[in-house]
Scaffold this motif. Structure first.
Motif, PDB file in Angstrom:
ATOM      1  N   PRO A 160      69.769  54.086  27.470  1.00  0.00           N
ATOM      2  CA  PRO A 160      71.059  53.546  27.905  1.00  0.00           C
ATOM      3  C   PRO A 160      72.059  54.607  28.336  1.00  0.00           C
ATOM      4  O   PRO A 160      72.761  54.444  29.339  1.00  0.00           O
ATOM      5  CB  PRO A 160      71.537  52.768  26.674  1.00  0.00           C
ATOM      6  N   ALA A 161      72.123  55.709  27.600  1.00  0.00           N
ATOM      7  CA  ALA A 161      73.079  56.766  27.947  1.00  0.00           C
ATOM      8  C   ALA A 161      72.754  57.389  29.298  1.00  0.00           C
ATOM      9  O   ALA A 161      73.656  57.804  30.032  1.00  0.00           O
ATOM     10  CB  ALA A 161      73.083  57.836  26.867  1.00  0.00           C
ATOM     11  N   GLU A 162      71.465  57.454  29.651  1.00  0.00           N
ATOM     12  CA  GLU A 162      71.071  58.019  30.937  1.00  0.00           C
ATOM     13  C   GLU A 162      71.454  57.084  32.081  1.00  0.00           C
ATOM     14  O   GLU A 162      71.849  57.535  33.162  1.00  0.00           O
ATOM     15  CB  GLU A 162      69.572  58.292  30.954  1.00  0.00           C
ATOM     16  N   VAL A 163      71.335  55.775  31.842  1.00  0.00           N
ATOM     17  CA  VAL A 163      71.781  54.808  32.849  1.00  0.00           C
ATOM     18  C   VAL A 163      73.283  54.944  33.061  1.00  0.00           C
ATOM     19  O   VAL A 163      73.766  55.031  34.193  1.00  0.00           O
ATOM     20  CB  VAL A 163      71.417  53.371  32.424  1.00  0.00           C
ATOM     21  N   GLU A 164      74.049  54.989  31.984  1.00  0.00           N
ATOM     22  CA  GLU A 164      75.502  55.098  32.083  1.00  0.00           C
ATOM     23  C   GLU A 164      75.942  56.427  32.701  1.00  0.00           C
ATOM     24  O   GLU A 164      77.042  56.519  33.257  1.00  0.00           O
ATOM     25  CB  GLU A 164      76.131  54.931  30.702  1.00  0.00           C
ATOM     26  N   ALA A 165      75.080  57.424  32.619  1.00  0.00           N
ATOM     27  CA  ALA A 165      75.421  58.728  33.197  1.00  0.00           C
ATOM     28  C   ALA A 165      75.442  58.711  34.718  1.00  0.00           C
ATOM     29  O   ALA A 165      75.992  59.621  35.339  1.00  0.00           O
ATOM     30  CB  ALA A 165      74.438  59.796  32.703  1.00  0.00           C
ATOM     31  N   VAL A 166      74.872  57.659  35.329  1.00  0.00           N
ATOM     32  CA  VAL A 166      74.956  57.503  36.789  1.00  0.00           C
ATOM     33  C   VAL A 166      76.339  56.906  37.072  1.00  0.00           C
ATOM     34  O   VAL A 166      76.501  55.726  37.365  1.00  0.00           O
ATOM     35  CB  VAL A 166      73.822  56.608  37.318  1.00  0.00           C
ATOM     36  N   ALA A 167      77.350  57.737  36.967  1.00  0.00           N
ATOM     37  CA  ALA A 167      78.738  57.275  36.890  1.00  0.00           C
ATOM     38  C   ALA A 167      79.272  56.713  38.192  1.00  0.00           C
ATOM     39  O   ALA A 167      80.206  55.909  38.180  1.00  0.00           O
ATOM     40  CB  ALA A 167      79.634  58.431  36.425  1.00  0.00           C
ATOM     41  N   GLN A 168      78.693  57.101  39.335  1.00  0.00           N
ATOM     42  CA  GLN A 168      79.257  56.630  40.609  1.00  0.00           C
ATOM     43  C   GLN A 168      79.104  55.128  40.800  1.00  0.00           C
ATOM     44  O   GLN A 168      79.764  54.540  41.642  1.00  0.00           O
ATOM     45  CB  GLN A 168      78.618  57.370  41.796  1.00  0.00           C
ATOM     46  N   TYR A 169      78.231  54.484  39.997  1.00  0.00           N
ATOM     47  CA  TYR A 169      78.063  53.036  40.107  1.00  0.00           C
ATOM     48  C   TYR A 169      78.636  52.299  38.904  1.00  0.00           C
ATOM     49  O   TYR A 169      78.382  51.113  38.730  1.00  0.00           O
ATOM     50  CB  TYR A 169      76.578  52.692  40.302  1.00  0.00           C
ATOM     51  N   GLY A 170      79.395  52.985  38.074  1.00  0.00           N
ATOM     52  CA  GLY A 170      80.022  52.354  36.913  1.00  0.00           C
ATOM     53  C   GLY A 170      81.322  51.664  37.292  1.00  0.00           C
ATOM     54  O   GLY A 170      81.673  51.583  38.473  1.00  0.00           O
ATOM     55  N   PRO A 171      82.046  51.131  36.302  1.00  0.00           N
ATOM     56  CA  PRO A 171      81.718  51.214  34.882  1.00  0.00           C
ATOM     57  C   PRO A 171      80.631  50.217  34.472  1.00  0.00           C
ATOM     58  O   PRO A 171      80.438  49.190  35.139  1.00  0.00           O
ATOM     59  CB  PRO A 171      83.043  50.869  34.195  1.00  0.00           C
ATOM     60  N   TYR A 172      79.941  50.526  33.386  1.00  0.00           N
ATOM     61  CA  TYR A 172      78.906  49.659  32.837  1.00  0.00           C
ATOM     62  C   TYR A 172      79.479  48.924  31.628  1.00  0.00           C
ATOM     63  O   TYR A 172      80.268  49.476  30.875  1.00  0.00           O
ATOM     64  CB  TYR A 172      77.693  50.475  32.400  1.00  0.00           C
ATOM     65  N   THR A 173      79.060  47.692  31.463  1.00  0.00           N
ATOM     66  CA  THR A 173      79.469  46.927  30.288  1.00  0.00           C
ATOM     67  C   THR A 173      78.231  46.379  29.601  1.00  0.00           C
ATOM     68  O   THR A 173      77.173  46.205  30.224  1.00  0.00           O
ATOM     69  CB  THR A 173      80.394  45.754  30.678  1.00  0.00           C
ATOM     70  N   LYS A 174      78.367  46.116  28.301  1.00  0.00           N
ATOM     71  CA  LYS A 174      77.254  45.557  27.542  1.00  0.00           C
ATOM     72  C   LYS A 174      77.089  44.077  27.872  1.00  0.00           C
ATOM     73  O   LYS A 174      78.067  43.346  28.010  1.00  0.00           O
ATOM     74  CB  LYS A 174      77.481  45.745  26.040  1.00  0.00           C
ATOM     75  N   ILE A 175      75.841  43.637  27.989  1.00  0.00           N
ATOM     76  CA  ILE A 175      75.546  42.229  28.249  1.00  0.00           C
ATOM     77  C   ILE A 175      75.610  41.473  26.926  1.00  0.00           C
ATOM     78  O   ILE A 175      74.930  41.833  25.963  1.00  0.00           O
ATOM     79  CB  ILE A 175      74.153  42.069  28.895  1.00  0.00           C
ATOM     80  N   GLN A 176      76.433  40.455  26.909  1.00  0.00           N
ATOM     81  CA  GLN A 176      76.610  39.674  25.677  1.00  0.00           C
ATOM     82  C   GLN A 176      75.591  38.539  25.641  1.00  0.00           C
ATOM     83  O   GLN A 176      75.881  37.389  25.960  1.00  0.00           O
ATOM     84  CB  GLN A 176      78.035  39.118  25.603  1.00  0.00           C
ATOM     85  N   SER A 177      74.364  38.872  25.303  1.00  0.00           N
ATOM     86  CA  SER A 177      73.298  37.868  25.176  1.00  0.00           C
ATOM     87  C   SER A 177      72.284  38.386  24.178  1.00  0.00           C
ATOM     88  O   SER A 177      72.342  39.538  23.739  1.00  0.00           O
ATOM     89  CB  SER A 177      72.612  37.621  26.529  1.00  0.00           C
ATOM     90  N   ALA A 178      71.327  37.512  23.834  1.00  0.00           N
ATOM     91  CA  ALA A 178      70.309  37.917  22.858  1.00  0.00           C
ATOM     92  C   ALA A 178      69.488  39.092  23.374  1.00  0.00           C
ATOM     93  O   ALA A 178      69.073  39.960  22.601  1.00  0.00           O
ATOM     94  CB  ALA A 178      69.401  36.730  22.554  1.00  0.00           C
ATOM     95  N   ALA A 179      69.260  39.124  24.696  1.00  0.00           N
ATOM     96  CA  ALA A 179      68.459  40.206  25.270  1.00  0.00           C
ATOM     97  C   ALA A 179      69.229  41.523  25.311  1.00  0.00           C
ATOM     98  O   ALA A 179      68.641  42.596  25.306  1.00  0.00           O
ATOM     99  CB  ALA A 179      67.995  39.822  26.676  1.00  0.00           C
ATOM    100  N   GLY A 180      70.555  41.450  25.356  1.00  0.00           N
ATOM    101  CA  GLY A 180      71.379  42.656  25.396  1.00  0.00           C
ATOM    102  C   GLY A 180      71.219  43.419  26.695  1.00  0.00           C
ATOM    103  O   GLY A 180      70.822  42.868  27.725  1.00  0.00           O
ATOM    104  N   GLY A 181      71.553  44.704  26.661  1.00  0.00           N
ATOM    105  CA  GLY A 181      71.434  45.533  27.847  1.00  0.00           C
ATOM    106  C   GLY A 181      72.779  45.925  28.414  1.00  0.00           C
ATOM    107  O   GLY A 181      73.828  45.754  27.777  1.00  0.00           O
ATOM    108  N   LEU A 182      72.749  46.447  29.641  1.00  0.00           N
ATOM    109  CA  LEU A 182      73.940  46.879  30.355  1.00  0.00           C
ATOM    110  C   LEU A 182      73.981  46.218  31.724  1.00  0.00           C
ATOM    111  O   LEU A 182      72.952  45.765  32.255  1.00  0.00           O
ATOM    112  CB  LEU A 182      73.925  48.403  30.539  1.00  0.00           C
ATOM    113  N   GLU A 183      75.179  46.178  32.317  1.00  0.00           N
ATOM    114  CA  GLU A 183      75.319  45.662  33.662  1.00  0.00           C
ATOM    115  C   GLU A 183      76.468  46.378  34.363  1.00  0.00           C
ATOM    116  O   GLU A 183      77.373  46.909  33.725  1.00  0.00           O
ATOM    117  CB  GLU A 183      75.561  44.154  33.658  1.00  0.00           C
ATOM    118  N   THR A 184      76.398  46.381  35.693  1.00  0.00           N
ATOM    119  CA  THR A 184      77.489  46.890  36.506  1.00  0.00           C
ATOM    120  C   THR A 184      77.700  45.969  37.697  1.00  0.00           C
ATOM    121  O   THR A 184      76.734  45.426  38.247  1.00  0.00           O
ATOM    122  CB  THR A 184      77.221  48.324  37.004  1.00  0.00           C
ATOM    123  N   LEU A 185      78.940  45.802  38.074  1.00  0.00           N
ATOM    124  CA  LEU A 185      79.281  45.031  39.269  1.00  0.00           C
ATOM    125  C   LEU A 185      79.350  45.922  40.501  1.00  0.00           C
ATOM    126  O   LEU A 185      79.570  45.433  41.608  1.00  0.00           O
ATOM    127  CB  LEU A 185      80.625  44.318  39.068  1.00  0.00           C
TER     128      LEU A 185
END
Length: 209
Positions: free
Chosen positions: A43-68
């Motif tokens: 997860p930290a490596e995904v978030e480190a791709v900062a030019q496409y952030g910000p990333y937020t946590k997915i509020q579901s059972a599966a979890g994860g990250l997302e960016t708009l």
């Protein structure tokens, strides 16, 4: 012995050598993930791709990250990332959600062009899918059940109570995939709700749960 190649010929020779190395690298990179995100990342490596952030946590059972603020074919795109203990397991690019079949078809056609460019020959449920189809030709392959009108149940849903709905799906898949990878485009329709969705998936199928 001096080379007999003229300067222009040398440049062409170097260009051809560059292309020979470039195209396999592109196809291999896409098989490992999408853009700067590689399957297996933490997860930290995904978030480190900062030019496409910000990333937020997915509020579901599966979890994860997302960016708009992801990107696909020069347009902004919603991208979601799901993880397993070994790292990034799935990248989901949402290209469309809404009520317009024409807009959904245009989004699916963009994924068809992308997959054909990155991976070569494509298949759908009926087998090989011809190359260089325009959106209208692709629509004929999809079938009328995706564009035919149906009574919307949304008014009843908004009024309260329960309604029964279903979905239909059309997939486009590279004919040849890297080992252990599931890569496909997906058009989903809920006829009763009058909604369409278009996704592009990259998955590491061999990653342990």
């Amino acid at each position: 012995m001096p080379s007999r190649l003229q300067p222009a010929a040398v440049l062409i020779h170097l260009l051809l050598l560059s292309l020979c190395f470039l195209f396999p690298a592109v196809a291999h990179a896409e098989g490992d993930g999408y853009g700067p995100w590689k399957l297996g990342m933490k997860p930290a490596e995904v978030e480190a791709v900062a030019q496409y952030g910000p990333y937020t946590k997915i509020q579901s059972a599966a979890g994860g990250l997302e960016t708009l603020n992801g990107e696909f074919a020069g347009q902004k795109a919603h991208i979601a990332f799901q993880f397993r203990p070994a790292g990034l397991y799935q990248i989901q690019i949402r290209l469309y959600q809404g009520e317009s079949y024409d807009d959904a078809l245009a989004a699916l056609h963009r994924t068809y062009v992308y997959l054909g460019t990155a991976f070569g020959a494509l298949n759908d449920i009926d087998g090989p899918l011809a190359a260089s189809l325009d959106a209208a030709q692709l629509s004929k392959k999809i079938g009328p059940e995706f564009s035919s009108a149906k009574e919307s149940l949304l008014p009843r849903l908004h009024a309260g109570g329960t309604v029964q709905v279903h979905t239909i799906t059309y997939n486009i898949v590279p004919a040849t995939l890297p080992d252990g990878r599931d890569i496909h485009a997906e058009l989903v329709r809920s006829p009763e709700l009058g909604r369409y969705y278009v996704f592009l998936y990259f998955r590491a199928m061999t990653m342990s749960k």
